[in-house]
Design a protein around this motif. Structure first.
Motif, PDB file in Angstrom:
ATOM      1  N   GLY A 397      43.409   8.971 -15.791  1.00 20.04           N
ATOM      2  CA  GLY A 397      42.319   9.108 -16.756  1.00 20.04           C
ATOM      3  C   GLY A 397      40.946   9.041 -16.137  1.00 20.04           C
ATOM      4  N   ALA A 398      40.845   8.964 -14.801  1.00 19.18           N
ATOM      5  CA  ALA A 398      39.552   9.000 -14.104  1.00 19.18           C
ATOM      6  C   ALA A 398      39.266  10.448 -13.708  1.00 19.18           C
ATOM      7  CB  ALA A 398      39.588   8.109 -12.876  1.00 19.18           C
ATOM      8  N   PRO A 399      38.031  10.948 -13.891  1.00 11.19           N
ATOM      9  CA  PRO A 399      37.768  12.379 -13.693  1.00 11.19           C
ATOM     10  C   PRO A 399      37.863  12.852 -12.250  1.00 11.19           C
ATOM     11  CG  PRO A 399      35.722  11.216 -14.165  1.00 11.19           C
ATOM     12  CD  PRO A 399      36.841  10.243 -14.419  1.00 11.19           C
ATOM     13  N   GLU A 400      37.522  11.990 -11.279  1.00  4.86           N
ATOM     14  CA  GLU A 400      37.561  12.404  -9.874  1.00  4.86           C
ATOM     15  C   GLU A 400      37.565  11.177  -8.985  1.00  4.86           C
ATOM     16  OE1 GLU A 400      33.952  14.163  -8.177  1.00  4.86           O
ATOM     17  OE2 GLU A 400      32.892  13.630 -10.015  1.00  4.86           O
ATOM     18  N   VAL A 401      37.965  11.388  -7.732  1.00  2.50           N
ATOM     19  CA  VAL A 401      37.898  10.314  -6.752  1.00  2.50           C
ATOM     20  C   VAL A 401      36.436  10.055  -6.413  1.00  2.50           C
ATOM     21  CG1 VAL A 401      38.103  11.850  -4.750  1.00  2.50           C
ATOM     22  CG2 VAL A 401      38.875   9.488  -4.570  1.00  2.50           C
ATOM     23  N   ARG A 402      36.095   8.813  -6.133  1.00  6.50           N
ATOM     24  CA  ARG A 402      34.683   8.461  -5.938  1.00  6.50           C
ATOM     25  C   ARG A 402      34.283   8.401  -4.470  1.00  6.50           C
ATOM     26  NH1 ARG A 402      33.704   3.062  -8.708  1.00  6.50           N
ATOM     27  NH2 ARG A 402      35.435   2.533  -7.344  1.00  6.50           N
ATOM     28  N   GLN A 403      35.229   8.261  -3.555  1.00  3.30           N
ATOM     29  CA  GLN A 403      34.893   8.010  -2.152  1.00  3.30           C
ATOM     30  C   GLN A 403      34.499   9.278  -1.388  1.00  3.30           C
ATOM     31  OE1 GLN A 403      37.428   6.514  -3.741  1.00  3.30           O
ATOM     32  NE2 GLN A 403      36.665   4.418  -3.647  1.00  3.30           N
ATOM     33  N   VAL A 404      34.920  10.445  -1.858  1.00  2.46           N
ATOM     34  CA  VAL A 404      34.639  11.699  -1.154  1.00  2.46           C
ATOM     35  C   VAL A 404      34.205  12.752  -2.167  1.00  2.46           C
ATOM     36  CG1 VAL A 404      36.176  11.269   0.803  1.00  2.46           C
ATOM     37  CG2 VAL A 404      37.100  12.326  -1.270  1.00  2.46           C
ATOM     38  N   THR A 405      33.647  13.875  -1.668  1.00  2.00           N
ATOM     39  CA  THR A 405      33.121  14.910  -2.554  1.00  2.00           C
ATOM     40  C   THR A 405      33.899  16.218  -2.394  1.00  2.00           C
ATOM     41  OG1 THR A 405      31.523  15.942  -1.028  1.00  2.00           O
ATOM     42  CG2 THR A 405      30.844  13.903  -2.142  1.00  2.00           C
ATOM     43  N   ALA A 406      33.753  17.082  -3.368  1.00  3.05           N
ATOM     44  CA  ALA A 406      34.444  18.366  -3.359  1.00  3.05           C
ATOM     45  C   ALA A 406      33.993  19.242  -2.204  1.00  3.05           C
ATOM     46  CB  ALA A 406      34.223  19.090  -4.677  1.00  3.05           C
ATOM     47  N   LYS A 407      32.759  19.071  -1.724  1.00  4.95           N
ATOM     48  CA  LYS A 407      32.226  19.885  -0.639  1.00  4.95           C
ATOM     49  C   LYS A 407      32.511  19.297   0.738  1.00  4.95           C
ATOM     50  CE  LYS A 407      28.503  21.970  -3.366  1.00  4.95           C
ATOM     51  NZ  LYS A 407      27.035  22.192  -3.474  1.00  4.95           N
ATOM     52  N   GLY A 408      33.283  18.225   0.772  1.00  4.42           N
ATOM     53  CA  GLY A 408      33.652  17.663   2.072  1.00  4.42           C
ATOM     54  C   GLY A 408      32.704  16.605   2.579  1.00  4.42           C
ATOM     55  N   GLY A 409      32.031  15.907   1.677  1.00  2.00           N
ATOM     56  CA  GLY A 409      31.158  14.797   2.062  1.00  2.00           C
ATOM     57  C   GLY A 409      31.792  13.455   1.724  1.00  2.00           C
ATOM     58  N   ILE A 410      31.178  12.381   2.212  1.00  3.43           N
ATOM     59  CA  ILE A 410      31.664  11.024   1.959  1.00  3.43           C
ATOM     60  C   ILE A 410      30.592  10.246   1.199  1.00  3.43           C
ATOM     61  CG2 ILE A 410      32.327   8.830   3.012  1.00  3.43           C
ATOM     62  CD1 ILE A 410      33.670  10.327   5.210  1.00  3.43           C
ATOM     63  N   ALA A 427      31.296  10.310  10.658  1.00  2.00           N
ATOM     64  CA  ALA A 427      30.705  11.431   9.926  1.00  2.00           C
ATOM     65  C   ALA A 427      29.670  12.165  10.770  1.00  2.00           C
ATOM     66  CB  ALA A 427      30.080  10.925   8.629  1.00  2.00           C
ATOM     67  N   GLN A 428      28.865  11.431  11.495  1.00  3.67           N
ATOM     68  CA  GLN A 428      27.856  12.067  12.347  1.00  3.67           C
ATOM     69  C   GLN A 428      28.504  12.899  13.438  1.00  3.67           C
ATOM     70  OE1 GLN A 428      25.557   8.639  13.521  1.00  3.67           O
ATOM     71  NE2 GLN A 428      24.199   8.753  11.742  1.00  3.67           N
ATOM     72  N   ALA A 429      29.575  12.383  14.042  1.00  5.85           N
ATOM     73  CA  ALA A 429      30.268  13.127  15.098  1.00  5.85           C
ATOM     74  C   ALA A 429      31.017  14.338  14.538  1.00  5.85           C
ATOM     75  CB  ALA A 429      31.234  12.203  15.835  1.00  5.85           C
ATOM     76  N   ALA A 430      31.506  14.230  13.281  1.00 10.33           N
ATOM     77  CA  ALA A 430      32.331  15.289  12.698  1.00 10.33           C
ATOM     78  C   ALA A 430      31.532  16.302  11.894  1.00 10.33           C
ATOM     79  CB  ALA A 430      33.403  14.658  11.807  1.00 10.33           C
ATOM     80  N   GLY A 431      30.232  16.089  11.760  1.00 15.48           N
ATOM     81  CA  GLY A 431      29.421  17.008  10.968  1.00 15.48           C
ATOM     82  C   GLY A 431      29.685  16.908   9.481  1.00 15.48           C
ATOM     83  N   VAL A 432      30.000  15.719   9.014  1.00 14.71           N
ATOM     84  CA  VAL A 432      30.308  15.483   7.601  1.00 14.71           C
ATOM     85  C   VAL A 432      29.095  14.846   6.918  1.00 14.71           C
ATOM     86  CG1 VAL A 432      31.713  14.071   6.041  1.00 14.71           C
ATOM     87  CG2 VAL A 432      32.795  15.319   7.917  1.00 14.71           C
ATOM     88  N   GLU A 433      28.752  15.362   5.751  1.00 17.24           N
ATOM     89  CA  GLU A 433      27.609  14.839   5.005  1.00 17.24           C
ATOM     90  C   GLU A 433      27.905  13.437   4.480  1.00 17.24           C
ATOM     91  OE1 GLU A 433      24.891  15.907   1.044  1.00 17.24           O
ATOM     92  OE2 GLU A 433      26.866  16.839   1.335  1.00 17.24           O
ATOM     93  N   LEU A 434      26.938  12.555   4.611  1.00 17.56           N
ATOM     94  CA  LEU A 434      27.015  11.222   4.034  1.00 17.56           C
ATOM     95  C   LEU A 434      26.145  11.186   2.775  1.00 17.56           C
ATOM     96  CD1 LEU A 434      26.796   8.814   7.123  1.00 17.56           C
ATOM     97  CD2 LEU A 434      28.754   9.123   5.586  1.00 17.56           C
ATOM     98  N   VAL A 435      26.777  10.899   1.646  1.00 17.36           N
ATOM     99  CA  VAL A 435      26.062  10.798   0.378  1.00 17.36           C
ATOM    100  C   VAL A 435      25.800   9.306   0.124  1.00 17.36           C
ATOM    101  CG1 VAL A 435      26.138  11.269  -2.086  1.00 17.36           C
ATOM    102  CG2 VAL A 435      27.205  12.851  -0.469  1.00 17.36           C
ATOM    103  N   ARG A 436      24.552   8.941   0.010  1.00 16.87           N
ATOM    104  CA  ARG A 436      24.209   7.531  -0.082  1.00 16.87           C
ATOM    105  C   ARG A 436      23.946   7.069  -1.512  1.00 16.87           C
ATOM    106  NH1 ARG A 436      23.749   5.676   5.050  1.00 16.87           N
ATOM    107  NH2 ARG A 436      23.477   7.276   6.656  1.00 16.87           N
ATOM    108  N   GLN A 437      24.082   7.979  -2.459  1.00 15.60           N
ATOM    109  CA  GLN A 437      23.966   7.603  -3.859  1.00 15.60           C
ATOM    110  C   GLN A 437      25.358   7.479  -4.473  1.00 15.60           C
ATOM    111  OE1 GLN A 437      21.125   6.825  -5.484  1.00 15.60           O
ATOM    112  NE2 GLN A 437      20.082   7.136  -3.509  1.00 15.60           N
ATOM    113  N   PRO A 438      25.603   6.407  -5.239  1.00 14.38           N
ATOM    114  CA  PRO A 438      26.934   6.275  -5.865  1.00 14.38           C
ATOM    115  C   PRO A 438      27.137   7.337  -6.935  1.00 14.38           C
ATOM    116  CG  PRO A 438      25.443   4.582  -6.687  1.00 14.38           C
ATOM    117  CD  PRO A 438      24.712   5.278  -5.571  1.00 14.38           C
ATOM    118  N   LEU A 439      28.373   7.603  -7.244  1.00 11.67           N
ATOM    119  CA  LEU A 439      28.704   8.551  -8.291  1.00 11.67           C
ATOM    120  C   LEU A 439      28.267   7.986  -9.628  1.00 11.67           C
ATOM    121  CD1 LEU A 439      30.196  11.248  -8.836  1.00 11.67           C
ATOM    122  CD2 LEU A 439      32.263   9.898  -9.220  1.00 11.67           C
ATOM    123  N   ALA A 440      27.492   8.772 -10.353  1.00  9.05           N
ATOM    124  CA  ALA A 440      26.937   8.273 -11.632  1.00  9.05           C
ATOM    125  C   ALA A 440      28.055   8.072 -12.653  1.00  9.05           C
ATOM    126  CB  ALA A 440      25.922   9.267 -12.148  1.00  9.05           C
TER     127      ALA A 440
END
Length: 440
Positions: A397-410, A427-440
């Motif tokens: 019943g939760a709409p999506e996982v909160r730890q990662v994003t659909a575009k491949g970010g964390i 993430a810096q070594a792997a070229g992965v975006e770090l999202v620093r705002q929590p999921l609303a």
């Protein structure tokens, strides 16, 4: 990792079809080797005109829509289709990029192929271009001409263009194959979960390559597997998760377990790696209760769920690609193995704070992912984790996982603070975006 595995061609060349090919190996095909369904010689490279573009895409697509094979540019042939002379072609980076872009931008879906330069030591910048084309499960591949789709196929030593009925049959085979792989993943999973500890909750991830690979289980293979597990804790996103301390075998598969108790169900985690490149990986996801109240269901920690899926994808893809030499796409299935009611909880919050409701019969999700993307630390691995984890979260019943994003970010705020430094470095070594705002 070679794009094409073909025993006959490897025997003709005296080695794998990859960047280790030498001029001597390829020239060794002259003068007695004859063209066949998987081998085509071309005296010259392909030009830039529309007919030449169609010819290149047709030749590559024809092999991809059949059983794969080699186009070798720079070899003149005689009237009988036998290799006659090594005339050589331009093997510069610019030429290879031009040929690759021509195929990628004019075929749908793009086939899986490599262009391997093999330089003549006596003529720098000149030599053979070996175009290695793999058979793929995404066939049929079409050449786009004036918004129309044309479908080539290698038949004997010629490129033919498929009729409407033949195209329909090719698509039927593709979709039937996808359904078969989903069923195979479910079968592997069902066989495996019977060996898991019944008093724990696991996320179980199963990977089935679209095009199976192969490796042989013998004493040397088991020793190599033991060595690979001996001092390695497998994980993802820079976070270690599971260490297999026992390595053994079952019929046509390697087995890793996190505890050394051969006659007891697997606890904590385990894996089984099949000879054809398929595999299954389980990781415990139980959250600790507060102890204040007795939980009425199993508690699934959302962080352990996300990390378990990512670790499994990475580990299973490397087995498929590196050990079994499978390539291309894979069908992946993830499931919550719980024999009793289970609830999803916030790993950072109060243990009894639930994210949605309960499941009573388990949950499952499936997706398709590129094996190379899963092997590499990068956005592709993260995005595939998102797809599987979100579908499982939706079962609660939760709409999506909160730890990662659909575009491949964390999303960093949804991970425990003690892991932030490790995740950031990864993430810096792997070229992965770090999202620093929590999921609303």
């Amino acid at each position: 990792m070679p794009t094409l595995r073909n025993r006959r061609l490897e025997q003709l060349l005296g080695g794998p079809i990859d960047e280790t090919l030498t001029y001597k190996q390829v020239k060794g095909l002259i003068p007695d080797t004859t063209e066949g369904p998987a081998l085509d010689f071309k005296r010259d490279t392909y030009g830039r005109s529309d007919p030449e573009r169609k010819k290149l895409c047709g030749d590559v697509g024809a092999l991809a829509n059949a059983n794969g094979g080699l186009l070798i540019l720079g070899v003149e042939e005689d009237d009988q289709g036998r290799a006659k002379n090594d005339v050589g072609v331009d093997i510069s980076d610019a030429e290879r990029i031009r040929l690759r872009q021509t195929v990628v931008t004019n075929m749908q879906p793009p086939p899986t192929f490599d262009i391997i330069p093999v330089e003549d030591p006596d003529r720098p910048g000149t030599g053979f271009l070996v175009i290695s084309v793999a058979r793929t499960a995404t066939a049929p591949h079409a050449y786009i001409q004036n918004k129309a789709l044309l479908y080539p196929k290698r038949i004997g030593t010629e490129t033919a263009w498929l009729s409407e009925a033949e195209v329909a049959e090719a698509y039927r085979a593709r979709f039937a194959g996808f359904a078969d792989r989903i069923d195979e993943a479910a079968r592997i999973e069902a066989d495996f979960v019977d060996r898991l500890a019944p008093d724990e909750t696991f996320v179980v991830v199963t990977l089935v390559p679209d095009l199976p690979g192969a490796f042989t289980i013998d004493t040397a293979a088991l020793k190599a597997f033991e060595l690979s597990n001996a001092n390695t804790t497998h994980g993802a996103f820079g976070i270690p998760l599971r260490h297999f301390i026992r390595s053994t075998v079952r019929r046509r598969r390697l087995v890793g377990a996190t505890r050394y108790e051969p006659n007891k169900p697997h606890a904590g985690g385990a894996c089984e790696l099949h000879e054809n490149g398929s595999g299954v990986f389980a990781s415990g996801v139980d959250a600790r209760g507060s102890g204040i109240e007795e939980p009425t269901s199993r508690l699934v920690d959302d962080q352990w769920l996300t990390l378990g899926i990512a670790t499994a994808l990475r580990y299973l893809a490397r087995h498929a690609g590196d050990r079994a030499a499978a390539g291309g796409l894979a069908t992946v299935r993830a499931a919550i193995a719980a024999g009793v009611p289970a609830a999803l909880v916030d790993g950072l919050g109060w243990p009894e704070d639930r994210l949605g409701g309960e499941i009573t019969t388990g949950a499952w999700a499936d997706t398709v992912a590129d094996i190379d993307d899963l092997c590499a630390d990068g956005p592709g691995l993260v995005a595939a984790t998102y797809r599987l984890a979100s579908e499982l979260c939706q079962a609660f019943g939760a709409p999506e996982v909160r730890q990662v994003t659909a575009k491949g970010g964390i999303r960093l705020p949804h991970w425990h603070h003690s892991a932030h430094a490790d995740i950031t470095r990864w993430a810096q070594a792997a070229g992965v975006e770090l999202v620093r705002q929590p999921l609303a």
